[in-house]
Design a protein around this motif. Structure first.
Motif, mmCIF file in Angstrom:
data_model
loop_
_atom_site.group_PDB
_atom_site.id
_atom_site.type_symbol
_atom_site.label_atom_id
_atom_site.label_comp_id
_atom_site.label_asym_id
_atom_site.label_seq_id
_atom_site.Cartn_x
_atom_site.Cartn_y
_atom_site.Cartn_z
ATOM 1 N N GLU A 147 60.947 -62.734 -69.689
ATOM 2 C CA GLU A 147 62.258 -62.676 -70.327
ATOM 3 C C GLU A 147 63.187 -61.715 -69.585
ATOM 4 N N SER A 148 63.345 -61.956 -68.287
ATOM 5 C CA SER A 148 64.264 -61.148 -67.460
ATOM 6 C C SER A 148 63.959 -59.663 -67.565
ATOM 7 N N VAL A 149 62.681 -59.352 -67.479
ATOM 8 C CA VAL A 149 62.254 -57.959 -67.597
ATOM 9 C C VAL A 149 62.384 -57.288 -66.223
ATOM 10 N N PRO A 150 62.870 -56.044 -66.180
ATOM 11 C CA PRO A 150 63.001 -55.354 -64.885
ATOM 12 C C PRO A 150 61.660 -55.245 -64.166
ATOM 13 N N SER A 151 61.732 -55.208 -62.832
ATOM 14 C CA SER A 151 60.509 -55.233 -62.029
ATOM 15 C C SER A 151 59.688 -53.954 -62.143
ATOM 16 N N ARG A 152 60.218 -52.926 -62.749
ATOM 17 C CA ARG A 152 59.415 -51.717 -62.977
ATOM 18 C C ARG A 152 58.303 -51.977 -64.005
ATOM 19 N N PHE A 153 58.365 -53.114 -64.688
ATOM 20 C CA PHE A 153 57.282 -53.576 -65.553
ATOM 21 C C PHE A 153 56.597 -54.738 -64.839
ATOM 22 N N SER A 154 55.307 -54.611 -64.613
ATOM 23 C CA SER A 154 54.589 -55.640 -63.874
ATOM 24 C C SER A 154 53.362 -56.077 -64.664
ATOM 25 N N PRO A 155 53.357 -57.303 -65.204
ATOM 26 C CA PRO A 155 52.204 -57.737 -65.977
ATOM 27 C C PRO A 155 51.112 -58.290 -65.069
ATOM 28 N N GLU A 156 49.904 -58.285 -65.615
ATOM 29 C CA GLU A 156 48.764 -58.834 -64.884
ATOM 30 C C GLU A 156 47.762 -59.351 -65.899
ATOM 31 N N LYS B 51 63.880 -51.795 -85.017
ATOM 32 C CA LYS B 51 64.307 -53.090 -84.479
ATOM 33 C C LYS B 51 63.106 -54.028 -84.447
ATOM 34 N N PRO B 52 63.357 -55.336 -84.486
ATOM 35 C CA PRO B 52 62.223 -56.254 -84.331
ATOM 36 C C PRO B 52 61.707 -56.252 -82.898
ATOM 37 N N PRO B 53 60.492 -56.701 -82.704
ATOM 38 C CA PRO B 53 59.949 -56.767 -81.341
ATOM 39 C C PRO B 53 60.756 -57.714 -80.463
ATOM 40 N N GLU B 54 60.828 -57.390 -79.173
ATOM 41 C CA GLU B 54 61.494 -58.254 -78.189
ATOM 42 C C GLU B 54 60.438 -58.748 -77.204
ATOM 43 N N LEU B 55 60.395 -60.050 -77.014
ATOM 44 C CA LEU B 55 59.425 -60.632 -76.105
ATOM 45 C C LEU B 55 59.727 -60.227 -74.674
ATOM 46 N N MET B 56 58.651 -59.834 -73.942
ATOM 47 C CA MET B 56 58.800 -59.494 -72.520
ATOM 48 C C MET B 56 58.161 -60.580 -71.649
ATOM 49 N N PHE B 57 56.887 -60.823 -71.873
ATOM 50 C CA PHE B 57 56.121 -61.757 -71.036
ATOM 51 C C PHE B 57 55.181 -62.587 -71.905
ATOM 52 N N VAL B 58 54.910 -63.811 -71.423
ATOM 53 C CA VAL B 58 53.891 -64.657 -72.027
ATOM 54 C C VAL B 58 52.971 -65.160 -70.925
ATOM 55 N N TYR B 59 51.677 -65.012 -71.130
ATOM 56 C CA TYR B 59 50.674 -65.599 -70.238
ATOM 57 C C TYR B 59 49.977 -66.731 -70.976
#
Lengths: 108, 114
Positions: B58-67, B41-49
């Motif tokens: 992109e409405s990512v579940p809170s079990r993923f936390s970017p920093e 599958k092509p990549p799906e965007l999760m977060f942009v900083y």
């Protein structure tokens, strides 16, 4: 319907053949990207273009903005060119749309 | 240095574990991205900083936390993941968020949740 369509989905070629992968898109873009991904690996950016033609080694990428179409050509193909080639387009709104990829296998 | 470096390359974690993925670039890029890619599958965007601030989630579940601790480093903290979260996680960077010049991908972290 995907914003970016690629053809063919799968391609097998003999070593030395000239290869063409096509990409059509339906959205306004600021740039079109050709990406390469080897099995299980990360993505390498091959080209970013917004008009005309670019060449890097045996790879050539062209874009026709009016027709919303781009092609990636590989001359004198080699087994190490075997990979998935992904067309992606970006716009100034930071949208980045990926095609579903073309899986290329070059047979020695 | 024209690379985006991701570590680790492979990660196996249990559903109760906490782990982090790391992404680093020294190209002076001010936009950094997390993508998730499932097989074929092509990549799906999760977060942009952008400039170290979260610009897109992109409405990512809170079990993923970017920093984004600084302009060169982007982390993705993982907690209580599910087996369906197993995927290739790709980091990318570009000169700026709306200027995709120099868009560069990392080699990815292959995550398996058991």
């Amino acid at each position: 319907k995907n914003e970016v369509e690629q053809s063919p989905q799968n391609l097998t070629a003999q070593e030395g053949e000239f290869i063409t992968i096509n990409c059509s898109y339906s959205v306004g873009i600021s740039a079109l990207h050709w990406l390469q991904q080897h099995p299980g690996g990360g993505i390498v950016s091959l080209f970013m273009l917004s008009s005309g033609k670019k060449k890097h080694g045996r790879l050539i990428a062209t874009i026709n903005i009016q027709e919303k179409h781009s092609s990636l050509h590989i001359t004198a193909s080699h087994p190490r060119d075997s990979a998935v080639y992904i067309c992606a387009v970006s716009n100034t709104g930071n949208q980045f749309y990926f095609g579903t990829g073309t899986s290329l296998t070059v047979i020695p | 240095d024209t690379e985006v470096t991701q570590t680790p390359k492979h990660l196996v974690m249990g559903m109760t574990n906490k782990k982090s993925l790391k992404c680093e670039q020294h190209m002076g890029h001010r936009a950094m991205y997390w993508y998730k890619q499932k097989a074929k599958k092509p990549p799906e965007l999760m977060f942009v900083y952008s400039y170290e601030k979260l610009s897109i989630n992109e409405s990512v579940p809170s079990r993923f936390s970017p920093e984004c601790p600084n302009s060169s480093l982007l982390n993705l903290h993982l907690h209580a993941l599910q087996p369906e979260d197993s995927a290739l996680y790709l980091c990318a960077s570009s000169r700026q968020m709306k200027v995709h010049y120099g868009y560069t991908f990392g080699s990815g972290t292959r995550l398996t949740v058991v």
